[in-house]
Scaffold this motif. Structure first.
Motif, PDB file in Angstrom:
ATOM      1  N   PHE A 120       0.904  -1.208   0.203  1.00  0.00           N
ATOM      2  CA  PHE A 120       0.087   0.045  -0.205  1.00  0.00           C
ATOM      3  C   PHE A 120       0.899   1.334  -0.025  1.00  0.00           C
ATOM      4  O   PHE A 120       0.647   2.280  -0.797  1.00  0.00           O
ATOM      5  CB  PHE A 120      -0.985  -0.147   1.153  1.00  0.00           C
ATOM      6  N   PRO A 121       1.814   1.268   0.826  1.00  0.00           N
ATOM      7  CA  PRO A 121       2.755   2.457   0.912  1.00  0.00           C
ATOM      8  C   PRO A 121       3.490   2.668  -0.564  1.00  0.00           C
ATOM      9  O   PRO A 121       3.514   3.875  -0.980  1.00  0.00           O
ATOM     10  CB  PRO A 121       3.717   2.423   1.786  1.00  0.00           C
ATOM     11  N   GLU A 122       3.785   1.688  -1.276  1.00  0.00           N
ATOM     12  CA  GLU A 122       4.499   1.741  -2.443  1.00  0.00           C
ATOM     13  C   GLU A 122       3.488   2.132  -3.513  1.00  0.00           C
ATOM     14  O   GLU A 122       3.775   3.116  -4.363  1.00  0.00           O
ATOM     15  CB  GLU A 122       4.946   0.506  -2.859  1.00  0.00           C
ATOM     16  N   LEU A 123       2.262   1.622  -3.489  1.00  0.00           N
ATOM     17  CA  LEU A 123       1.216   2.186  -4.535  1.00  0.00           C
ATOM     18  C   LEU A 123       1.179   3.861  -4.409  1.00  0.00           C
ATOM     19  O   LEU A 123       0.958   4.413  -5.554  1.00  0.00           O
ATOM     20  CB  LEU A 123      -0.141   1.570  -4.228  1.00  0.00           C
ATOM     21  N   ILE A 124       1.097   4.293  -3.040  1.00  0.00           N
ATOM     22  CA  ILE A 124       0.968   5.770  -2.768  1.00  0.00           C
ATOM     23  C   ILE A 124       2.394   6.483  -3.190  1.00  0.00           C
ATOM     24  O   ILE A 124       2.109   7.651  -3.946  1.00  0.00           O
ATOM     25  CB  ILE A 124       0.543   6.183  -1.433  1.00  0.00           C
ATOM     26  N   GLY A 125       3.395   5.763  -2.942  1.00  0.00           N
ATOM     27  CA  GLY A 125       4.699   6.552  -3.079  1.00  0.00           C
ATOM     28  C   GLY A 125       4.950   6.623  -4.808  1.00  0.00           C
ATOM     29  O   GLY A 125       5.386   7.536  -5.437  1.00  0.00           O
ATOM     30  N   ARG A 126       4.700   5.516  -5.606  1.00  0.00           N
ATOM     31  CA  ARG A 126       4.828   5.656  -6.806  1.00  0.00           C
ATOM     32  C   ARG A 126       3.813   6.420  -7.656  1.00  0.00           C
ATOM     33  O   ARG A 126       4.217   6.991  -8.636  1.00  0.00           O
ATOM     34  CB  ARG A 126       4.797   4.149  -7.461  1.00  0.00           C
ATOM     35  N   ARG A 127       2.435   6.426  -7.075  1.00  0.00           N
ATOM     36  CA  ARG A 127       1.535   7.396  -7.614  1.00  0.00           C
ATOM     37  C   ARG A 127       2.064   8.973  -7.667  1.00  0.00           C
ATOM     38  O   ARG A 127       1.903   9.649  -8.680  1.00  0.00           O
ATOM     39  CB  ARG A 127       0.165   7.121  -6.970  1.00  0.00           C
ATOM     40  N   PHE A 128       2.744   9.300  -6.457  1.00  0.00           N
ATOM     41  CA  PHE A 128       3.159  10.535  -6.401  1.00  0.00           C
ATOM     42  C   PHE A 128       4.666  10.825  -6.692  1.00  0.00           C
ATOM     43  O   PHE A 128       5.105  11.800  -5.981  1.00  0.00           O
ATOM     44  CB  PHE A 128       2.780  11.369  -5.135  1.00  0.00           C
ATOM     45  N   GLN A 129       5.188   9.620  -7.180  1.00  0.00           N
ATOM     46  CA  GLN A 129       6.700   9.677  -7.338  1.00  0.00           C
ATOM     47  C   GLN A 129       7.408  10.332  -6.233  1.00  0.00           C
ATOM     48  O   GLN A 129       8.305  11.151  -6.229  1.00  0.00           O
ATOM     49  CB  GLN A 129       7.130  10.624  -8.798  1.00  0.00           C
ATOM     50  N   SER A 130       7.116   9.710  -4.964  1.00  0.00           N
ATOM     51  CA  SER A 130       7.929  10.382  -3.769  1.00  0.00           C
ATOM     52  C   SER A 130       8.192   9.198  -2.894  1.00  0.00           C
ATOM     53  O   SER A 130       7.475   8.367  -2.114  1.00  0.00           O
ATOM     54  CB  SER A 130       6.934  11.158  -3.030  1.00  0.00           C
ATOM     55  N   ARG A 131       9.657   8.936  -2.639  1.00  0.00           N
ATOM     56  CA  ARG A 131      10.174   8.258  -1.701  1.00  0.00           C
ATOM     57  C   ARG A 131      10.007   8.304  -0.186  1.00  0.00           C
ATOM     58  O   ARG A 131       9.555   7.559   0.624  1.00  0.00           O
ATOM     59  CB  ARG A 131      11.650   7.884  -1.989  1.00  0.00           C
ATOM     60  N   PHE A 132       9.684   9.666   0.026  1.00  0.00           N
ATOM     61  CA  PHE A 132       9.393  10.161   1.342  1.00  0.00           C
ATOM     62  C   PHE A 132       8.189   9.642   1.676  1.00  0.00           C
ATOM     63  O   PHE A 132       7.756   9.107   2.748  1.00  0.00           O
ATOM     64  CB  PHE A 132       9.439  11.757   1.314  1.00  0.00           C
ATOM     65  N   ILE A 133       7.010   9.766   0.794  1.00  0.00           N
ATOM     66  CA  ILE A 133       5.728   9.400   1.265  1.00  0.00           C
ATOM     67  C   ILE A 133       5.583   7.959   1.397  1.00  0.00           C
ATOM     68  O   ILE A 133       4.949   7.317   2.386  1.00  0.00           O
ATOM     69  CB  ILE A 133       4.788   9.638  -0.200  1.00  0.00           C
ATOM     70  N   GLN A 134       6.278   7.188   0.644  1.00  0.00           N
ATOM     71  CA  GLN A 134       6.412   5.483   1.038  1.00  0.00           C
ATOM     72  C   GLN A 134       7.097   5.260   2.222  1.00  0.00           C
ATOM     73  O   GLN A 134       6.606   4.380   2.918  1.00  0.00           O
ATOM     74  CB  GLN A 134       7.127   4.967  -0.382  1.00  0.00           C
ATOM     75  N   GLY A 135       8.214   5.972   2.346  1.00  0.00           N
ATOM     76  CA  GLY A 135       8.901   5.572   3.717  1.00  0.00           C
ATOM     77  C   GLY A 135       8.215   6.036   4.891  1.00  0.00           C
ATOM     78  O   GLY A 135       8.133   5.290   5.833  1.00  0.00           O
ATOM     79  N   PHE A 136       7.428   7.406   4.776  1.00  0.00           N
ATOM     80  CA  PHE A 136       6.882   7.713   6.167  1.00  0.00           C
ATOM     81  C   PHE A 136       5.661   6.871   6.155  1.00  0.00           C
ATOM     82  O   PHE A 136       5.390   6.590   7.450  1.00  0.00           O
ATOM     83  CB  PHE A 136       6.317   9.070   5.584  1.00  0.00           C
ATOM     84  N   ALA A 137       4.907   6.585   5.258  1.00  0.00           N
ATOM     85  CA  ALA A 137       3.739   5.676   5.301  1.00  0.00           C
ATOM     86  C   ALA A 137       4.168   4.451   6.079  1.00  0.00           C
ATOM     87  O   ALA A 137       3.369   3.781   6.988  1.00  0.00           O
ATOM     88  CB  ALA A 137       2.970   5.167   3.950  1.00  0.00           C
ATOM     89  N   GLY A 138       5.324   3.858   5.538  1.00  0.00           N
ATOM     90  CA  GLY A 138       5.609   2.464   6.062  1.00  0.00           C
ATOM     91  C   GLY A 138       6.298   2.762   7.440  1.00  0.00           C
ATOM     92  O   GLY A 138       5.992   2.014   8.470  1.00  0.00           O
TER      93      GLY A 138
END
Length: 528
Positions: free
Chosen positions: A111-129
């Protein structure tokens, strides 16, 4: 009444053999990261529905929310409506199909990777994780408590030992078999849960003289509501609390909205939409998912409330008194006292199934959040090819944290801890998740701002305003000399009603005020 017979041992042994066989089957079929993370994207619709429902409805629903109904009445049945309409229909038909399609387009496995890749943001993926890793153990701890409390009552074993036994069993097949093992065992456990709740439903009404007699008796008990509960809005077990009272706000904002809406942004549930072959499978899953949730949640809440009739007839007291003031003990006490021995044995397996199905999903989600989302994508910038070993270590770590929380959390915490986690997910994830799927104009800046505002406004409200958490934490008292920095009705309004709208507004305003994401990236995300 504690059950201790050879039949119980045989039943548990057979159940464990089947569970471990399915776990071994999952292990044998796990060849790569896609298998471990997403069960190979080839899950049958019925398996999906049972796995989703079993992961959703756990001991926190049966023991925690069933106990809440025993204490405060059938108003909690509105949550069943939310569970089915929002958690099944909207989740599968609207969110599920778009989640699966976008997940395939972007090659996302969490799920975090889905959001992170949609917005092209490693920060979003890492923060969500990181957010999942930090706060999901609270939810997992509450599920452990629910299962261990029933084992304690039914088997007459020490509570701390029950926690360890339950955690060890789940850990054995989640760490080795990944999501394939989780979904296989979930499907078995979901079927077992359905049968157990159906039997409980029939036996309860039979014990209390029928549907009409049971409900009329419960209605006639309104004058027995304790004075301290009546003073905060409790009007009886078959009526809604007084409008605007503390009990009403807790029921409406924390229980019904917090859990009912928060389900849409549950990482361990959303990831299941990416496990099926096609979107048609998601629509088929609705047909079995809806009745399953109705039977699981509806029966638990009705039986919890009706337990008052049984305890009044047999002990001359209401359920909360029979449970020694601990809401989490109401359902175990009722089942062990009112039900025949053979059913107590079977219901122990039902609750083991409920606890294990949810715990396995939580542990898998927390492990992938640590190993894949936080470590691989955020810390290592994607420069690691395989993270299954890190993921397994993450699962083991979060299991230990959940066990510690199960030991130290206060009594009566199951429903509240569940609602807290669901509320945090709603505020942090739901605005950007919704925008990611339905609004092409939402960009990385809007998603990032929404994630941060939703997370920290929810946590600040819990820490300084919402009375139950603020007074228990004591931070507001230490800093400002008062339990809560606001007074009156504000102290009983759940953070979801403040943080989630604020996060949605932030996402919209920031996205409109900044440049849109590249058109070619959006075309790839929304490709049919």
């Amino acid at each position: 009444m504690a059950v201790s017979t050879p039949i119980l041992g045989i039943a548990v042994l057979i159940y464990m053999i089947v569970v471990f066989y399915l776990g071994w089957l999952g292990y044998k079929q796990t060849k790569d990261s896609d298998d471990y993370m997403l069960a190979g994207r080839k899950v049958n619709p019925l398996v999906l529905a049972l796995s989703y429902g079993a992961a959703f409805i756990s001991t926190s629903a049966i023991i925690g929310f069933g106990g809440y109904a025993g204490a405060f009445g059938m108003g909690v049945l509105w949550l069943v409506f939310m569970n089915i309409f929002v958690g099944i229909f909207i989740a599968f038909v609207l969110f599920g199909s778009r989640t699966r399609r976008m997940g395939v387009n972007l090659g996302a496995v969490t799920f975090p990777e889905l959001i992170g890749r949609r917005f092209q943001s490693r920060f979003i993926q890492g923060f969500a994780g990181a957010l999942i890793t930090i706060f999901m153990p609270l939810y997992a701890g509450s599920v452990l408590i629910g299962g261990a409390r029933f084992m304690e009552t039914a088997l007459n074993i020490e509570y701390n030992s029950a926690v360890l036994i339950l955690a060890a069993i789940v850990a054995a097949y989640v760490i080795t078999g990944g999501l394939i093992a989780v979904m296989y065992t979930d499907a078995l456990q979901g079927g077992l849960m359905f049968i157990g709740m159906a039997i409980l439903f029939v036996l309860t009404y039979s014990k209390l003289g029928g549907v009409v007699e049971a409900h009329q008796s419960l209605t006639d008990m309104a004058h027995l509501v304790p004075e301290n509960l009546a003073a905060i809005g409790h009007t009886g077990w078959t009526s809604m609390p007084e409008l605007g009272s503390p009990v009403w706000w807790t029921l409406f904002s924390t229980i019904i909205l917090g859990v009912g809406i928060g389900v849409l942004a549950q990482p361990q549930l959303a990831v299941r939409f990416m496990t099926v072959r096609n979107t048609r499978s998601l629509k088929r899953a609705v047909l079995s998912g809806g009745p399953f949730i109705f039977m699981m949640a509806g029966v638990a809440y009705v039986v919890g409330a009706l337990s008052n009739v049984y305890f009044l007839d047999t002990r001359g007291m209401i359920s909360l008194e029979a449970a020694g003031g601990n809401i989490d003990v109401i359902m175990p006490e009722y089942i062990n006292s009112a039900m025949p021995d053979y059913f107590v044995i079977f219901f122990l397996l039902t609750l083991l199934a409920a606890a294990m199905s949810t715990l396995s999903s939580q542990f898998h989600t927390m492990g992938t959040a640590i190993g894949h989302d936080f470590y691989r994508e955020f810390l290592m910038k994607g420069n690691v090819s395989k993270t299954i070993s890190i993921t397994r270590a993450g699962i083991a770590t979060t299991i230990l944290i959940s066990v510690v929380l199960a030991y130290i959390l206060p009594i009566g915490i199951i429903a509240r801890a569940t609602a807290i986690f669901f509320g945090i997910c709603a505020a942090a994830f739901l605005p950007m998740y919704t925008g990611a799927l339905f609004w092409k104009r939402m960009n990385r800046q809007g998603a990032t701002a929404s994630l941060l505002v939703g997370t920290f406004s929810s946590l600040l409200w819990l820490t300084f305003v919402h009375a139950k958490e603020a007074s228990a934490l004591g931070i507001s008292k230490a800093l400002f000399g008062v339990d809560t920095i606001l007074t009156g009705t504000w102290t009983v309004i759940d953070p979801i009603l403040v943080a989630t709208p604020l996060a949605f507004l932030t996402a919209i305003l920031v996205s409109l005020a900044t440049k849109p994401d590249p058109q070619e990236h959006l075309e790839m995300c929304f490709k049919e």
